[in-house]
Scaffold this motif. Structure first.
Motif: not given
Length: 140
Positions: A74-96
């Motif tokens: 999402x706009x250069x921010x990686x988000x972790x999505x749980x496949x069962x309950x569709x809950x999303x949490x931001x992981x962070x910004x990473x350059x490489x």
């Protein structure tokens, strides 16, 4: 008779010496940039693995079961999505590191067996980034 100024040969030799020195310095600096880039990439991998494992540990505390995850960008921010309950949490910004580098994220539960009896379950986090396969124990 004295001549003032430089001879053409003096100028050509000076330019040649200057170019040889500068080109060698550029080659040495390029090697240093590559090694620094590898160090930064390894640090980012450690950071993303730590962030993902923290999120997975929180999810496991809520409900102790095997889970599968995916990464969304999402706009250069990686988000972790749980496949069962569709809950999303931001992981962070990473350059490489992008979502294409991360291939597999899940929690696997394995039974602990003693004398043919199941005495509990151990949960592992499994994360595949590029060619690296990282497994860590989350909960015993």
């Amino acid at each position: 008779m004295k001549t003032k100024g430089f001879l053409l040969m003096d100028v050509i030799v000076s330019i040649f010496i200057f170019l040889v020195i500068i080109l060698n310095l550029l080659i040495i600096l390029n090697k240093n940039f590559e090694s620094v880039k590898k160090l930064v990439l390894n640090q980012e991998i450690l950071r993303i693995v730590n962030n993902i494992e923290n999120i997975m540990e929180r999810d496991l505390n809520e409900k102790r079961e095997e889970k599968s995850y995916c990464i969304i960008d999402h706009k250069n921010k990686l988000t972790l999505k749980n496949m069962k309950n569709n809950r999303e949490e931001e992981v962070g910004n990473f350059k490489y590191i992008s979502k294409d580098n991360i291939k597999n994220i899940k929690i696997i539960g394995k039974d602990v067996i003693l004398n043919n009896e199941s005495i509990g379950k151990i949960f592992f986090s499994v994360i595949e980034i590029d060619e690296q396969h990282i497994e860590n124990i989350i909960e015993e």
